[in-house]
Design an enzyme around this catalytic site. Structure first.
Site, PDB file in Angstrom:
ATOM      1  N   LYS A  13      81.160  47.405  25.424  1.00  0.00           N
ATOM      2  CA  LYS A  13      81.046  46.874  26.779  1.00  0.00           C
ATOM      3  C   LYS A  13      80.988  45.341  26.740  1.00  0.00           C
ATOM      4  O   LYS A  13      80.792  44.743  25.676  1.00  0.00           O
ATOM      5  CB  LYS A  13      79.802  47.482  27.441  1.00  0.00           C
ATOM      6  CG  LYS A  13      79.866  49.017  27.583  1.00  0.00           C
ATOM      7  CD  LYS A  13      78.636  49.560  28.309  1.00  0.00           C
ATOM      8  CE  LYS A  13      78.704  51.071  28.468  1.00  0.00           C
ATOM      9  NZ  LYS A  13      77.554  51.593  29.272  1.00  0.00           N
ATOM     10  N   TYR A  53      84.535  55.956  35.567  1.00  0.00           N
ATOM     11  CA  TYR A  53      83.157  56.282  35.951  1.00  0.00           C
ATOM     12  C   TYR A  53      83.089  57.123  37.231  1.00  0.00           C
ATOM     13  O   TYR A  53      82.079  57.085  37.927  1.00  0.00           O
ATOM     14  CB  TYR A  53      82.338  55.002  36.098  1.00  0.00           C
ATOM     15  CG  TYR A  53      81.881  54.421  34.759  1.00  0.00           C
ATOM     16  CD1 TYR A  53      81.150  55.202  33.852  1.00  0.00           C
ATOM     17  CD2 TYR A  53      82.143  53.100  34.420  1.00  0.00           C
ATOM     18  CE1 TYR A  53      80.721  54.677  32.642  1.00  0.00           C
ATOM     19  CE2 TYR A  53      81.708  52.572  33.197  1.00  0.00           C
ATOM     20  CZ  TYR A  53      80.994  53.367  32.318  1.00  0.00           C
ATOM     21  OH  TYR A  53      80.554  52.852  31.122  1.00  0.00           O
ATOM     22  N   PHE A  61      73.249  52.922  40.586  1.00  0.00           N
ATOM     23  CA  PHE A  61      73.695  51.951  39.586  1.00  0.00           C
ATOM     24  C   PHE A  61      75.220  51.838  39.514  1.00  0.00           C
ATOM     25  O   PHE A  61      75.741  51.082  38.697  1.00  0.00           O
ATOM     26  CB  PHE A  61      73.128  52.304  38.196  1.00  0.00           C
ATOM     27  CG  PHE A  61      73.514  53.663  37.665  1.00  0.00           C
ATOM     28  CD1 PHE A  61      74.723  53.860  37.000  1.00  0.00           C
ATOM     29  CD2 PHE A  61      72.681  54.755  37.847  1.00  0.00           C
ATOM     30  CE1 PHE A  61      75.092  55.104  36.522  1.00  0.00           C
ATOM     31  CE2 PHE A  61      73.036  56.011  37.362  1.00  0.00           C
ATOM     32  CZ  PHE A  61      74.251  56.182  36.702  1.00  0.00           C
ATOM     33  N   ARG A  89      78.174  59.674  19.709  1.00  0.00           N
ATOM     34  CA  ARG A  89      77.045  59.655  20.658  1.00  0.00           C
ATOM     35  C   ARG A  89      75.728  59.515  19.894  1.00  0.00           C
ATOM     36  O   ARG A  89      74.794  58.864  20.346  1.00  0.00           O
ATOM     37  CB  ARG A  89      77.029  60.939  21.491  1.00  0.00           C
ATOM     38  CG  ARG A  89      78.252  61.145  22.370  1.00  0.00           C
ATOM     39  CD  ARG A  89      78.178  60.471  23.692  1.00  0.00           C
ATOM     40  NE  ARG A  89      77.122  60.955  24.539  1.00  0.00           N
ATOM     41  CZ  ARG A  89      76.912  60.498  25.770  1.00  0.00           C
ATOM     42  NH1 ARG A  89      77.696  59.538  26.272  1.00  0.00           N
ATOM     43  NH2 ARG A  89      75.929  60.954  26.518  1.00  0.00           N
ATOM     44  N   THR A  95      70.845  56.560  26.457  1.00  0.00           N
ATOM     45  CA  THR A  95      71.348  55.614  27.458  1.00  0.00           C
ATOM     46  C   THR A  95      70.443  54.396  27.645  1.00  0.00           C
ATOM     47  O   THR A  95      70.922  53.266  27.723  1.00  0.00           O
ATOM     48  CB  THR A  95      71.518  56.341  28.818  1.00  0.00           C
ATOM     49  OG1 THR A  95      72.345  57.492  28.604  1.00  0.00           O
ATOM     50  CG2 THR A  95      72.151  55.438  29.855  1.00  0.00           C
ATOM     51  N   ARG A 106      72.314  51.315  20.149  1.00  0.00           N
ATOM     52  CA  ARG A 106      71.517  50.877  21.294  1.00  0.00           C
ATOM     53  C   ARG A 106      70.067  50.597  20.892  1.00  0.00           C
ATOM     54  O   ARG A 106      69.435  49.675  21.403  1.00  0.00           O
ATOM     55  CB  ARG A 106      71.590  51.932  22.397  1.00  0.00           C
ATOM     56  CG  ARG A 106      72.975  51.994  23.073  1.00  0.00           C
ATOM     57  CD  ARG A 106      73.160  53.278  23.852  1.00  0.00           C
ATOM     58  NE  ARG A 106      74.341  53.265  24.714  1.00  0.00           N
ATOM     59  CZ  ARG A 106      74.746  54.316  25.418  1.00  0.00           C
ATOM     60  NH1 ARG A 106      74.079  55.469  25.349  1.00  0.00           N
ATOM     61  NH2 ARG A 106      75.831  54.228  26.176  1.00  0.00           N
ATOM     62  N   ASN A 120      74.001  48.496  27.670  1.00  0.00           N
ATOM     63  CA  ASN A 120      73.670  49.239  26.449  1.00  0.00           C
ATOM     64  C   ASN A 120      74.822  49.255  25.433  1.00  0.00           C
ATOM     65  O   ASN A 120      74.932  50.167  24.624  1.00  0.00           O
ATOM     66  CB  ASN A 120      73.210  50.660  26.806  1.00  0.00           C
ATOM     67  CG  ASN A 120      74.212  51.373  27.687  1.00  0.00           C
ATOM     68  OD1 ASN A 120      75.349  50.921  27.835  1.00  0.00           O
ATOM     69  ND2 ASN A 120      73.807  52.487  28.261  1.00  0.00           N
ATOM     70  N   HIS A 123      80.071  52.646  25.084  1.00  0.00           N
ATOM     71  CA  HIS A 123      80.333  53.935  25.742  1.00  0.00           C
ATOM     72  C   HIS A 123      80.982  54.854  24.718  1.00  0.00           C
ATOM     73  O   HIS A 123      81.797  54.405  23.908  1.00  0.00           O
ATOM     74  CB  HIS A 123      81.305  53.747  26.911  1.00  0.00           C
ATOM     75  CG  HIS A 123      81.902  55.042  27.397  1.00  0.00           C
ATOM     76  ND1 HIS A 123      81.263  55.860  28.312  1.00  0.00           N
ATOM     77  CD2 HIS A 123      83.044  55.695  27.037  1.00  0.00           C
ATOM     78  CE1 HIS A 123      82.002  56.948  28.494  1.00  0.00           C
ATOM     79  NE2 HIS A 123      83.090  56.871  27.745  1.00  0.00           N
ATOM     80  N   GLU A 134      89.536  60.464  29.114  1.00  0.00           N
ATOM     81  CA  GLU A 134      89.321  59.020  28.955  1.00  0.00           C
ATOM     82  C   GLU A 134      90.378  58.376  28.042  1.00  0.00           C
ATOM     83  O   GLU A 134      90.825  57.266  28.301  1.00  0.00           O
ATOM     84  CB  GLU A 134      87.915  58.772  28.400  1.00  0.00           C
ATOM     85  CG  GLU A 134      86.841  59.154  29.423  1.00  0.00           C
ATOM     86  CD  GLU A 134      85.414  59.143  28.857  1.00  0.00           C
ATOM     87  OE1 GLU A 134      85.246  58.778  27.671  1.00  0.00           O
ATOM     88  OE2 GLU A 134      84.490  59.503  29.611  1.00  0.00           O
TER      89      GLU A 134
HETATM   90  P1  IDP Z   1      75.932  57.232  28.762  1.00  0.00           P
HETATM   91  O1  IDP Z   1      76.658  55.910  28.683  1.00  0.00           O
HETATM   92  O2  IDP Z   1      74.774  57.268  27.809  1.00  0.00           O
HETATM   93  O3  IDP Z   1      76.842  58.427  28.642  1.00  0.00           O
HETATM   94  P2  IDP Z   1      75.820  57.766  31.620  1.00  0.00           P
HETATM   95  O4  IDP Z   1      74.771  58.622  32.255  1.00  0.00           O
HETATM   96  O5  IDP Z   1      77.201  58.331  31.500  1.00  0.00           O
HETATM   97  O6  IDP Z   1      75.253  57.278  30.205  1.00  0.00           O
HETATM   98  O7  IDP Z   1      75.870  56.415  32.476  1.00  0.00           O
HETATM   99  C1  IDP Z   1      76.936  55.505  32.339  1.00  0.00           C
HETATM  100  C2  IDP Z   1      76.363  54.113  32.225  1.00  0.00           C
HETATM  101  O8  IDP Z   1      75.713  53.755  33.449  1.00  0.00           O
HETATM  102  C3  IDP Z   1      75.263  53.945  31.161  1.00  0.00           C
HETATM  103  O9  IDP Z   1      75.763  53.754  29.854  1.00  0.00           O
HETATM  104  C4  IDP Z   1      74.516  52.747  31.680  1.00  0.00           C
HETATM  105  O10 IDP Z   1      75.220  51.534  31.405  1.00  0.00           O
HETATM  106  C5  IDP Z   1      74.542  52.998  33.178  1.00  0.00           C
HETATM  107  N1  IDP Z   1      73.386  53.784  33.644  1.00  0.00           N
HETATM  108  C6  IDP Z   1      73.221  55.123  33.564  1.00  0.00           C
HETATM  109  N2  IDP Z   1      72.056  55.523  34.118  1.00  0.00           N
HETATM  110  C7  IDP Z   1      71.473  54.392  34.571  1.00  0.00           C
HETATM  111  C8  IDP Z   1      70.243  54.158  35.269  1.00  0.00           C
HETATM  112  O11 IDP Z   1      69.457  55.064  35.560  1.00  0.00           O
HETATM  113  N3  IDP Z   1      69.960  52.861  35.585  1.00  0.00           N
HETATM  114  C9  IDP Z   1      70.787  51.840  35.263  1.00  0.00           C
HETATM  115  N4  IDP Z   1      71.966  52.012  34.638  1.00  0.00           N
HETATM  116  C10 IDP Z   1      72.301  53.278  34.283  1.00  0.00           C
HETATM  117 MG    MG Z   2      78.442  58.913  29.972  1.00  0.00          MG
END
Ligand code: IDP
Ligand code: MG
Length: 142
Positions: A13, A53, A61, A89, A95, A106, A120, A123, A134
């Protein structure tokens, strides 16, 4: 344990690119024994990010996430290997970077910056279906 060789989509990212962590992330992927089969530095546009997304549309968010993801270039990569979807992963960690386990990307390199969206660093696709979708989005024809 007997699944076929898989491919997964990895994004470094904008925070990872800005902080100079491209080499460190790719090093960890390669050190684990996965093969990088596609790699590109790119500024993503709104349309691509909206598709990428789509599952998060409407969440609080979502807009900060898309704004963050187009705030600078991302590194887009495809990695290949046995169970690489689950494996990357695991390398990435959970996350929320504050709580992510030490030893993960992370957990070692990320933290909560007090912003509206979790920055973070990476992805990774979360299932074979997501990976196929994707990879098709970011690398049409691959
Ligand atoms: P992942 O990247 O671990 O798969 P996802 O739930 O797919 O997590 O969420 C996509 C991205 O959105 C996350 O990597 C993070 O950057 C952001 N994100 C997800 N949940 C939150 C939240 O509760 N607060 C703020 N940002 C979030
Ligand atoms: Mg995800």
């Amino acid at each position: 344990m007997t699944q076929d060789v898989q491919r997964t989509l990895i994004l470094i990212k904008p925070d990872g690119v800005r902080r100079g962590l491209v080499g460190e992330v790719l090093r960890r992927v390669e050190a684990k024994g996965y093969t990088i089969t596609a790699l590109e530095l790119r500024l993503a546009d709104d349309e691509l990010l909206a598709e990428h997304y789509a599952e998060h549309e409407g969440k609080p968010f979502y807009t900060p996430l898309v704004d963050f993801m187009r705030s600078g270039p991302v590194v887009v990569a495809v990695a290949q290997g046995h169970r690489v979807i689950e494996g990357f992963r695991s390398l990435a960690g959970t996350t929320d970077p504050t709580g992510a386990a030490p030893g993960t990307i992370r957990g070692d390199l990320g933290r909560d910056w007090g912003l509206k969206v979790a920055q973070n660093l990476v992805h990774g696709s979360d299932s074979p279906k997501s990976a196929a979708r994707e990879i098709g989005l970011w690398f049409p024809g691959l």
